[in-house]
Design an enzyme around this catalytic site. Structure first.
Site, PDB file in Angstrom:
ATOM      1  N   GLU B  43       0.889  -1.152   0.000  1.00  0.00           N
ATOM      2  CA  GLU B  43       0.000   0.000   0.000  1.00  0.00           C
ATOM      3  C   GLU B  43       0.934   1.210   0.000  1.00  0.00           C
ATOM      4  O   GLU B  43       1.760   1.379   0.900  1.00  0.00           O
ATOM      5  CB  GLU B  43      -0.897   0.017   1.239  1.00  0.00           C
ATOM      6  CG  GLU B  43      -1.855   1.197   1.244  1.00  0.00           C
ATOM      7  CD  GLU B  43      -2.738   1.276   2.505  1.00  0.00           C
ATOM      8  OE1 GLU B  43      -2.782   0.293   3.278  1.00  0.00           O
ATOM      9  OE2 GLU B  43      -3.358   2.332   2.703  1.00  0.00           O
ATOM     10  N   ASP B  54      -5.277   9.091   9.804  1.00  0.00           N
ATOM     11  CA  ASP B  54      -3.910   8.749  10.193  1.00  0.00           C
ATOM     12  C   ASP B  54      -3.459   9.413  11.473  1.00  0.00           C
ATOM     13  O   ASP B  54      -3.755  10.571  11.742  1.00  0.00           O
ATOM     14  CB  ASP B  54      -2.940   9.121   9.065  1.00  0.00           C
ATOM     15  CG  ASP B  54      -3.048   8.153   7.903  1.00  0.00           C
ATOM     16  OD1 ASP B  54      -2.942   6.938   8.159  1.00  0.00           O
ATOM     17  OD2 ASP B  54      -3.279   8.592   6.766  1.00  0.00           O
TER      18      ASP B  54
END
Ligand SMILES: Cc1ncc(COP(=O)(O)O)c(C=O)c1O
Lengths: 394, 259
Positions: B43, B54
Site C-alpha cells: 500500500e 492517520d
C-alpha cells in the site's frame, strides 16, 4: 426556503454529503436518527426553549444603532448575539447538541474551537448538563485567544493544544475528528459550525436558525418597525450567517451578504475567503468551496480573526452562493480592526473581530446602502479580542 | 494474489509506506528491499497534509514528503516504479480530495496507466463511492472497501454488495498507529464478514508487531502494517539504515505470519 433538510445523500445541491471514515459512519447515522427523533418531539423543544429563555437569555434584542446610523447615512440595526450567554451565537448550537448527546446516552463530548467561543459554549453546555468535555484548539489560537482558554478551564473542560499545520481552526477540526474516530462509541462530537459530514451542517443550521426567526418576528415591518432590506453576517464556518440567513433566503426584497476574511488582502493569498476565492472540494467530510492547491492539498487560511481563519465553509453556503441567494464578499484585517474601534466608540459595544468584518463591509459600502434598513448579525462580543487589539494598536 | 495465498494457506503481507521517502529514487529501493524480505505487495501512500484517518507518524511522513516537493504525479510515479521493479501488486492510498481535484475519471486512468492494481480511499465510505467505483471499473483498477468494528450489520451487507477487490477490515477503533495490545475486534469482525461473503479480508490499523500480524492474518487473508514500517523510515538518518531496519522487520513479519 423551499426545502428544509438536505436530500437523502445529505446534499444541498451538489454540496455536502458525508466523506468520513467507515468507523464514523454508523455514529453519523445514529446522530441523524437521534436528531430527527428529537426535532419531532415537543418535549425536546420544550426543554430547549426553556433553556433558551431562562439560561441563554433569548430572544436577543435587535438594537437600533442610531448614532452610527446617522454617521453612515443608513438605518443600522444590530442583532445582539453578543448578549447571549457566553457572549456569542455559539451557545445556540451547543445547548441543542448537548441535549442530543444526553438523548443518545453518551457521556463524553469533544469540540474544536478557533476563537474559543465555541469551546467556551461547549464547556458551558457540558457543565450545565453534566458531561465530560475536551476541546481541541490550535496552538496559535491558544495564544491569541488566551482569555477564552482560561474560561474553558474554569468551566471544567480540558483544552488540548494542536500544533499540526498552522495551529489554527482547520487543524483543531482535524484533531477533533481523529479523536472521534477512536472514541466514537462513547463520545459525541459537538462540531462548532455548519460544517463537517452530514448530518452536522443540517443540525447546526436548525439550532442556529432561531437567530433569523427572532429577527423576522422583531423587525416585521408592522407598528412603526422597519423590515430588513439587507442582512449582513460574518462567515467563518458559516453558522451565525446561516442562522440569520436561512429564514430569509429567497425572500423577495431582502438581500443577504456574507462577509469572509480577506486577511492581508486577497492578492497576497493570505485570506480566508473560501466562497469568494476557493473552489469545490472535500474538506472535513463535506463537499464545499475550499482553499486548495492544484493537487488538492488544503491551503492554510489567514485572518486576524481566529473564528474566520478557516479554508473551508459550510456546504449550504456553497449551495446559496451557486444559487445566487447570498452575495459573499470579503474585508481585510485592517478594515475589520477599524470597524472594531468604530462600534466601540460610537455605540459603546465592543464587537468580536469576526462581527467587525460584517460592520467593515457596511462602512465600506455605505454609499450604496444609503437610506436602507441594514441588519448586522453581531455574532459575538469582543472581550476575547481586547488583548490582541491592544497588541495591534501598540 | 489472494487465490494463490489461499491455496498455499499463507497470509498476505502488505506493508504501507508513504511515497517519496526519503526521496523518490531511494523510495523505490526501500520498497524493493521489503519485497525481497517477503512482502507480497504494497500500500503506497500519496502524501496528504490533512489525513483524517492517520495518526501522528503517518501524518508526519506525509508532511515530510510534501515539504520535499512530492506531488500526486510524483507519488504515482513511485508506485509505477515499485510495480515494475518488484513485480508485486501495488495499491495506492489517497484521501478523496486529491482524486476530485485530478478529476475522478482522470485519476483512475492515470492509476491504470501506471499499473496500479487498486486504490484505497479512507475517507470515501460506500455511501459516496459510486462515481469512484464506476471510474475504477472502467479503467480496470480495483476498489477497496472498508469494514470497521463499529460497522452495523446493515452497512456491512451494503459494503459487501459493492464487490470490492478486498475488504480492508479496520482492526482498531481509531486512526493508524502502533498499539501495545493485540486488537480484540479482529475475531468478531472476521466472523461477521465470513458469515456473509468469501471476499478476501485484509486487516489493518494498529497491527504493528510480528505477533499481532500473525494473529490477525489467521483470521483473514492477510495484513497491512503501516505505522511500524513508516516509523522505522522516519527514525533512520540514511537510506542504508532505513533499508536495514525494513529488511529485518519485514523478515520478522514474514516468518511470524508463515509461523
Ligand atoms: C463571535 C463569532 N462570530 C463568528 C464566528 C465564525 O463562526 P461561524 O461562521 O460559524 O459563525 C465565530 C467563531 O468562532 C465567533 O466566535
Amino acid at each position: 426556503m423551499t426545502y428544509s433538510r438536505p436530500d437523502e445523500a445529505g446534499r444541498f445541491g451538489q454540496f455536502g454529503g458525508a466523506f468520513a471514515p467507515e468507523t464514523l459512519m454508523p455514529a453519523l447515522e445514529e446522530l441523524e436518527a437521534a436528531f430527527e427523533d428529537a426535532w419531532g418531539d415537543p418535549e425536546f423543544h420544550a426543554e430547549l426553549n426553556d433553556l433558551r429563555t431562562r439560561y441563554v437569555g433569548r430572544p436577543t434584542p435587535t438594537y437600533h444603532a442610531k448614532r452610527l446610523s446617522d454617521q453612515l447615512g443608513l438605518d443600522l440595526w444590530l442583532k445582539r448575539e453578543d448578549l447571549a450567554h457566553t457572549g456569542a451565537h455559539k451557545i445556540n448550537n451547543t445547548i441543542g447538541q448537548g441535549l442530543l448527546t444526553k438523548r443518545m446516552g453518551k457521556r463524553r463530548v469533544i469540540a474544536e474551537t478557533g476563537a474559543g467561543q465555541h469551546g467556551v459554549a461547549t464547556a458551558t453546555a457540558c457543565a450545565l448538563l453534566g458531561l465530560d468535555c475536551v476541546v481541541f484548539m490550535g496552538e496559535k489560537d491558544i495564544e491569541r485567544q488566551a482569555l477564552n482558554v482560561y474560561r474553558m478551564k474554569l468551566l471544567g473542560a480540558e483544552v488540548v493544544s494542536v500544533s499540526d499545520g498552522a495551529g489554527t481552526l482547520k487543524d483543531a477540526v482535524s484533531a477533533a475528528l481523529r479523536d472521534w474516530v477512536a472514541t466514537v462509541e462513547d463520545t459525541h462530537y459537538i462540531i462548532g459550525s455548519v460544517v463537517g459530514p452530514h448530518p452536522f451542517p443540517w443540525i447546526v443550521r436548525e439550532f442556529q436558525k432561531v437567530i433569523g426567526e427572532e429577527l423576522a418576528a422583531d423587525l416585521d415591518g408592522a407598528a412603526g418597525k422597519p423590515s430588513p432590506d439587507v442582512i449582513v453576517a460574518p462567515v467563518g464556518g458559516g453558522s451565525n450567517a446561516m442562522g440569520v440567513f436561512y429564514p430569509f433566503a429567497g425572500v423577495e426584497g431582502v438581500s443577504l451578504v456574507g462577509v469572509e476574511a480577506a486577511g492581508f488582502g486577497i492578492e497576497t493569498g493570505k485570506h480566508g475567503a473560501s466562497l469568494g476565492h476557493g473552489s469545490p472540494g472535500v474538506l472535513h467530510g463535506s463537499m464545499t468551496y475550499m482553499l486548495q492547491d492544484e493537487w488538492g492539498q488544503v491551503l492554510e487560511a489567514h485572518s486576524i480573526s481566529a473564528g474566520l481563519d478557516y479554508p473551508g465553509v459550510g456546504p449550504e453556503h456553497s449551495y446559496f452562493k451557486d444559487a445566487g441567494l447570498v452575495d459573499y464578499v470579503s474585508v481585510s484585517d485592517d478594515e475589520a480592526v477599524e470597524a472594531f474601534h468604530l462600534l466601540s466608540e460610537t455605540e459603546g459595544i465592543i464587537p468580536a473581530l469576526e462581527s467587525s468584518h460584517g460592520l467593515a463591509w457596511i462602512v465600506r459600502e455605505q454609499a450604496q446602502l444609503a437610506g436602507k434598513t441594514v441588519v448586522l448579525n453581531l455574532s459575538g462580543r469582543g472581550d476575547k479580542d481586547v488583548q490582541q487589539i491592544a497588541g495591534v494598536d501598540g | 494474489m489472494f487465490a494463490e495465498s489461499r491455496e498455499a494457506g499463507r497470509g498476505v503481507l502488505l506493508p504501507f509506506l508513504t511515497a517519496g521517502l526519503p526521496d523518490p529514487v531511494a523510495s523505490v529501493e526501500l520498497f524493493k528491499t521489503m519485497a525481497d524480505a517477503g512482502a507480497d505487495g504494497f500500500e503506497i501512500g500519496i502524501p496528504y497534509a490533512d489525513p483524517l484517518m492517520d495518526g501522528p507518524v503517518i501524518m508526519a511522513a506525509g508532511h515530510r514528503a510534501i515539504a520535499q516537493g512530492i506531488t500526486l504525479p510524483d507519488a504515482l510515479g513511485v508506485a509505477a516504479a515499485v510495480r515494475e521493479t518488484t513485480q508485486t501488486p501495488v495499491l495506492a492510498m489517497t484521501y478523496v480530495n486529491p482524486v476530485l481535484r485530478s478529476g475522478v475519471r482522470e485519476f483512475f486512468a492515470q492509476a491504470a496507466e501506471r499499473g496500479i492494481n487498486g486504490v484505497i480511499i479512507p475517507d470515501l465510505p460506500i455511501d459516496e463511492a459510486a462515481p469512484f467505483s464506476a471510474a475504477a471499473a472502467e479503467e480496470g483498477v480495483g476498489m477497496v472497501a472498508f469494514a470497521a468494528p463499529t460497522t452495523t450489520d446493515e452497512r456491512l451487507d451494503a459494503v459487501l454488495e459493492t464487490e470490492p477487490a478486498f475488504v480492508y477490515a479496520i482492526a482498531e477503533v481509531g486512526v493508524t498507529g502502533e498499539r501495545d495490545a493485540a486488537s480484540e475486534n479482529i475475531h468478531a469482525l472476521a466472523a461477521r464478514i465470513r458469515a456473509r461473503s468469501d471476499v478476501p479480508v485484509v486487516f489493518g490499523v494498529g497491527i504493528s508487531t510480528p505477533e499481532q500480524a500473525a494473529a490477525a492474518s489467521r483470521h483473514g487473508d492477510g495484513v497491512i502494517v503501516g505505522t511500524a514500517v513508516v516509523r522505522r523510515v522516519m527514525e533512520s538518518s540514511t537510506t542504508v539504515q532505513a533499508a536495514d531496519a525494513l529488511r529485518m522487520f519485514v523478515s520478522e513479519l514474514r516468518s511470524a505470519i508463515d509461523g
